[in-house]
Design a protein around this motif. Structure first.
Motif, PDB file in Angstrom:
ATOM      1  N   VAL A   1     -43.810 -22.665   7.348  1.00 27.71           N
ATOM      2  CA  VAL A   1     -43.583 -21.228   7.225  1.00 27.71           C
ATOM      3  C   VAL A   1     -43.052 -20.712   8.555  1.00 27.71           C
ATOM      4  O   VAL A   1     -43.579 -21.042   9.616  1.00 27.71           O
ATOM      5  N   SER A   2     -41.985 -19.914   8.470  1.00 29.69           N
ATOM      6  CA  SER A   2     -41.360 -19.355   9.672  1.00 29.69           C
ATOM      7  C   SER A   2     -41.248 -17.840   9.548  1.00 29.69           C
ATOM      8  O   SER A   2     -41.008 -17.322   8.453  1.00 29.69           O
ATOM      9  N   ILE A   3     -41.403 -17.199  10.674  1.00 34.32           N
ATOM     10  CA  ILE A   3     -41.082 -15.778  10.785  1.00 34.32           C
ATOM     11  C   ILE A   3     -39.961 -15.690  11.808  1.00 34.32           C
ATOM     12  O   ILE A   3     -40.119 -16.146  12.943  1.00 34.32           O
ATOM     13  N   CYS A   4     -38.831 -15.148  11.395  1.00 38.95           N
ATOM     14  CA  CYS A   4     -37.687 -14.962  12.279  1.00 38.95           C
ATOM     15  C   CYS A   4     -37.517 -13.460  12.459  1.00 38.95           C
ATOM     16  O   CYS A   4     -37.283 -12.744  11.476  1.00 38.95           O
ATOM     17  N   ALA A   5     -37.658 -12.986  13.683  1.00 41.35           N
ATOM     18  CA  ALA A   5     -37.704 -11.546  13.914  1.00 41.35           C
ATOM     19  C   ALA A   5     -36.878 -11.143  15.123  1.00 41.35           C
ATOM     20  O   ALA A   5     -36.723 -11.908  16.074  1.00 41.35           O
ATOM     21  N   VAL A   6     -36.389  -9.920  15.069  1.00 41.33           N
ATOM     22  CA  VAL A   6     -35.638  -9.347  16.184  1.00 41.33           C
ATOM     23  C   VAL A   6     -36.637  -8.738  17.169  1.00 41.33           C
ATOM     24  O   VAL A   6     -37.571  -8.043  16.776  1.00 41.33           O
ATOM     25  N   GLY A   7     -36.447  -9.015  18.440  1.00 38.53           N
ATOM     26  CA  GLY A   7     -37.277  -8.437  19.499  1.00 38.53           C
ATOM     27  C   GLY A   7     -38.375  -9.371  19.949  1.00 38.53           C
ATOM     28  O   GLY A   7     -38.769 -10.292  19.242  1.00 38.53           O
TER      29      GLY A   7
ATOM     30  N   GLY B   1     -48.008 -24.619   6.309  1.00 40.79           N
ATOM     31  CA  GLY B   1     -47.925 -24.578   7.757  1.00 40.79           C
ATOM     32  C   GLY B   1     -47.307 -25.844   8.306  1.00 40.79           C
ATOM     33  O   GLY B   1     -46.985 -26.766   7.562  1.00 40.79           O
ATOM     34  N   PRO B   2     -47.091 -25.844   9.587  1.00 39.98           N
ATOM     35  CA  PRO B   2     -47.508 -24.812  10.529  1.00 39.98           C
ATOM     36  C   PRO B   2     -46.621 -23.568  10.436  1.00 39.98           C
ATOM     37  O   PRO B   2     -45.526 -23.610   9.881  1.00 39.98           O
ATOM     38  N   LEU B   3     -47.139 -22.492  11.009  1.00 39.43           N
ATOM     39  CA  LEU B   3     -46.404 -21.237  11.098  1.00 39.43           C
ATOM     40  C   LEU B   3     -45.678 -21.204  12.437  1.00 39.43           C
ATOM     41  O   LEU B   3     -46.285 -21.439  13.480  1.00 39.43           O
ATOM     42  N   SER B   4     -44.393 -20.940  12.383  1.00 37.94           N
ATOM     43  CA  SER B   4     -43.635 -20.778  13.627  1.00 37.94           C
ATOM     44  C   SER B   4     -43.035 -19.376  13.643  1.00 37.94           C
ATOM     45  O   SER B   4     -42.666 -18.837  12.597  1.00 37.94           O
TER      46      SER B   4
ATOM     47  N   ALA C   1     -34.071 -23.187   3.765  1.00 44.59           N
ATOM     48  CA  ALA C   1     -35.327 -22.461   3.595  1.00 44.59           C
ATOM     49  C   ALA C   1     -35.209 -21.445   2.464  1.00 44.59           C
ATOM     50  O   ALA C   1     -34.127 -20.919   2.187  1.00 44.59           O
ATOM     51  N   HIS C   2     -36.322 -21.191   1.820  1.00 45.28           N
ATOM     52  CA  HIS C   2     -36.420 -20.071   0.894  1.00 45.28           C
ATOM     53  C   HIS C   2     -36.651 -18.853   1.791  1.00 45.28           C
ATOM     54  O   HIS C   2     -37.628 -18.803   2.535  1.00 45.28           O
ATOM     55  N   VAL C   3     -35.746 -17.883   1.747  1.00 48.26           N
ATOM     56  CA  VAL C   3     -35.772 -16.775   2.707  1.00 48.26           C
ATOM     57  C   VAL C   3     -36.176 -15.474   2.020  1.00 48.26           C
ATOM     58  O   VAL C   3     -35.600 -15.107   0.986  1.00 48.26           O
ATOM     59  N   ILE C   4     -37.144 -14.806   2.608  1.00 49.87           N
ATOM     60  CA  ILE C   4     -37.608 -13.511   2.125  1.00 49.87           C
ATOM     61  C   ILE C   4     -37.450 -12.495   3.248  1.00 49.87           C
ATOM     62  O   ILE C   4     -37.957 -12.703   4.355  1.00 49.87           O
ATOM     63  N   ALA C   5     -36.737 -11.423   2.966  1.00 49.07           N
ATOM     64  CA  ALA C   5     -36.548 -10.357   3.943  1.00 49.07           C
ATOM     65  C   ALA C   5     -37.674  -9.344   3.808  1.00 49.07           C
ATOM     66  O   ALA C   5     -38.122  -9.047   2.698  1.00 49.07           O
ATOM     67  N   LEU C   6     -38.139  -8.823   4.936  1.00 53.69           N
ATOM     68  CA  LEU C   6     -39.051  -7.692   4.893  1.00 53.69           C
ATOM     69  C   LEU C   6     -38.192  -6.439   4.937  1.00 53.69           C
ATOM     70  O   LEU C   6     -37.418  -6.242   5.879  1.00 53.69           O
ATOM     71  N   ASP C   7     -38.309  -5.634   3.888  1.00 52.16           N
ATOM     72  CA  ASP C   7     -37.416  -4.502   3.714  1.00 52.16           C
ATOM     73  C   ASP C   7     -38.145  -3.443   2.889  1.00 52.16           C
ATOM     74  O   ASP C   7     -38.770  -3.787   1.874  1.00 52.16           O
ATOM     75  N   GLU C   8     -38.042  -2.184   3.280  1.00 46.37           N
ATOM     76  CA  GLU C   8     -38.747  -1.137   2.541  1.00 46.37           C
ATOM     77  C   GLU C   8     -38.261  -1.019   1.092  1.00 46.37           C
ATOM     78  O   GLU C   8     -38.948  -0.478   0.244  1.00 46.37           O
ATOM     79  N   ARG C   9     -37.086  -1.561   0.793  1.00 50.11           N
ATOM     80  CA  ARG C   9     -36.568  -1.556  -0.580  1.00 50.11           C
ATOM     81  C   ARG C   9     -37.005  -2.797  -1.359  1.00 50.11           C
ATOM     82  O   ARG C   9     -36.627  -2.983  -2.513  1.00 50.11           O
TER      83      ARG C   9
ATOM     84  N   ASP D   1     -43.486 -26.017  -6.166  1.00 46.63           N
ATOM     85  CA  ASP D   1     -42.140 -26.332  -6.652  1.00 46.63           C
ATOM     86  C   ASP D   1     -41.356 -27.204  -5.677  1.00 46.63           C
ATOM     87  O   ASP D   1     -40.196 -27.533  -5.930  1.00 46.63           O
ATOM     88  N   GLY D   2     -41.977 -27.558  -4.557  1.00 51.34           N
ATOM     89  CA  GLY D   2     -41.339 -28.469  -3.611  1.00 51.34           C
ATOM     90  C   GLY D   2     -40.556 -27.806  -2.492  1.00 51.34           C
ATOM     91  O   GLY D   2     -39.808 -28.479  -1.778  1.00 51.34           O
ATOM     92  N   THR D   3     -40.729 -26.507  -2.299  1.00 55.74           N
ATOM     93  CA  THR D   3     -40.060 -25.821  -1.190  1.00 55.74           C
ATOM     94  C   THR D   3     -40.621 -26.363   0.116  1.00 55.74           C
ATOM     95  O   THR D   3     -41.833 -26.361   0.318  1.00 55.74           O
ATOM     96  N   SER D   4     -39.753 -26.855   0.979  1.00 51.54           N
ATOM     97  CA  SER D   4     -40.243 -27.420   2.242  1.00 51.54           C
ATOM     98  C   SER D   4     -40.330 -26.383   3.353  1.00 51.54           C
ATOM     99  O   SER D   4     -41.122 -26.539   4.274  1.00 51.54           O
ATOM    100  N   ASP D   5     -39.494 -25.342   3.276  1.00 43.68           N
ATOM    101  CA  ASP D   5     -39.502 -24.298   4.297  1.00 43.68           C
ATOM    102  C   ASP D   5     -39.442 -22.921   3.654  1.00 43.68           C
ATOM    103  O   ASP D   5     -38.579 -22.671   2.808  1.00 43.68           O
ATOM    104  N   LEU D   6     -40.345 -22.056   4.069  1.00 46.70           N
ATOM    105  CA  LEU D   6     -40.360 -20.661   3.666  1.00 46.70           C
ATOM    106  C   LEU D   6     -40.153 -19.839   4.926  1.00 46.70           C
ATOM    107  O   LEU D   6     -40.873 -20.030   5.910  1.00 46.70           O
ATOM    108  N   ALA D   7     -39.171 -18.951   4.911  1.00 43.69           N
ATOM    109  CA  ALA D   7     -38.874 -18.151   6.096  1.00 43.69           C
ATOM    110  C   ALA D   7     -38.862 -16.673   5.738  1.00 43.69           C
ATOM    111  O   ALA D   7     -38.320 -16.268   4.704  1.00 43.69           O
ATOM    112  N   PHE D   8     -39.465 -15.890   6.602  1.00 45.60           N
ATOM    113  CA  PHE D   8     -39.465 -14.438   6.478  1.00 45.60           C
ATOM    114  C   PHE D   8     -38.592 -13.879   7.584  1.00 45.60           C
ATOM    115  O   PHE D   8     -38.652 -14.335   8.729  1.00 45.60           O
ATOM    116  N   VAL D   9     -37.787 -12.866   7.242  1.00 48.60           N
ATOM    117  CA  VAL D   9     -36.879 -12.255   8.206  1.00 48.60           C
ATOM    118  C   VAL D   9     -37.312 -10.809   8.424  1.00 48.60           C
ATOM    119  O   VAL D   9     -37.481 -10.051   7.456  1.00 48.60           O
TER     120      VAL D   9
END
Length: 156
Positions: free
Chosen positions: A3-9, A37-40, A67-75, A94-102
């Motif tokens: 699991v990854s969190i990719c963030a600005v700042g 995990g691990p979470l990066s 990666a399966h990518v999920i955006a954090l967005d108010e919409r 389902d076999g997803t090896s990487d989950l990433a949040f943006v």
């Protein structure tokens, strides 16, 4: 599933950083036995001032390949914590090896990057500072792992 969190700042020393580190550690500890995990956490900064497009390019490079990518967005989609846990378990099963949040910067996520994601998640109709969104996301990841592990942390 990594699991990854990719963030600005950059999250500097302070209460948000302490909470972020605490929930990330808890997620790693609880998730390990569940195949999570691990979470990066990858932080990017647009030093050239390219705005949302520049941030999107940096975020795109930070995302793990395939990666399966999920955006954090108010919409995005509103979910309960148990539904979020079910989503994570389904992706893992389902076999997803990487989950990433943006998590975008102050202006959000560029439309072209948002269009390439596999989904969007909202923490409500209000806009949250991106540092608090990181803390809220890491807490929800830990909560999801706790729900999947049958831990009493989540009380519905």
């Amino acid at each position: 599933m990594r699991v990854s969190i990719c963030a600005v700042g950059r999250c500097r020393t302070g209460p948000e950083k302490a909470l972020l580190d605490d929930y990330a550690t808890r997620f790693d500890r609880t998730g390990r036995a569940l195949g999570l995990g691990p979470l990066s956490i990858t932080e990017v900064e647009d030093r050239k001032g390219g705005g949302m497009a520049g941030e999107a390019a940096l975020l795109s490079r930070a995302l793990p390949d395939k990666a399966h990518v999920i955006a954090l967005d108010e919409r995005g989609k509103l979910m309960t914590s148990p539904a979020f846990a079910e989503l994570i378990a389904r992706l893992r099963d389902d076999g997803t090896s990487d989950l990433a949040f943006v998590i975008g910067g102050a202006d959000g996520i560029a439309p072209d990057l948002r269009a390439r994601t596999d989904g969007a998640l909202s923490f409500g109709k209000m806009v949250w500072p991106h540092m608090l969104a990181r803390v809220m996301l890491t807490e929800q990841l830990y909560r999801a792992a706790s729900i999947l592990a049958g831990s009493p942390y989540h009380r519905a």
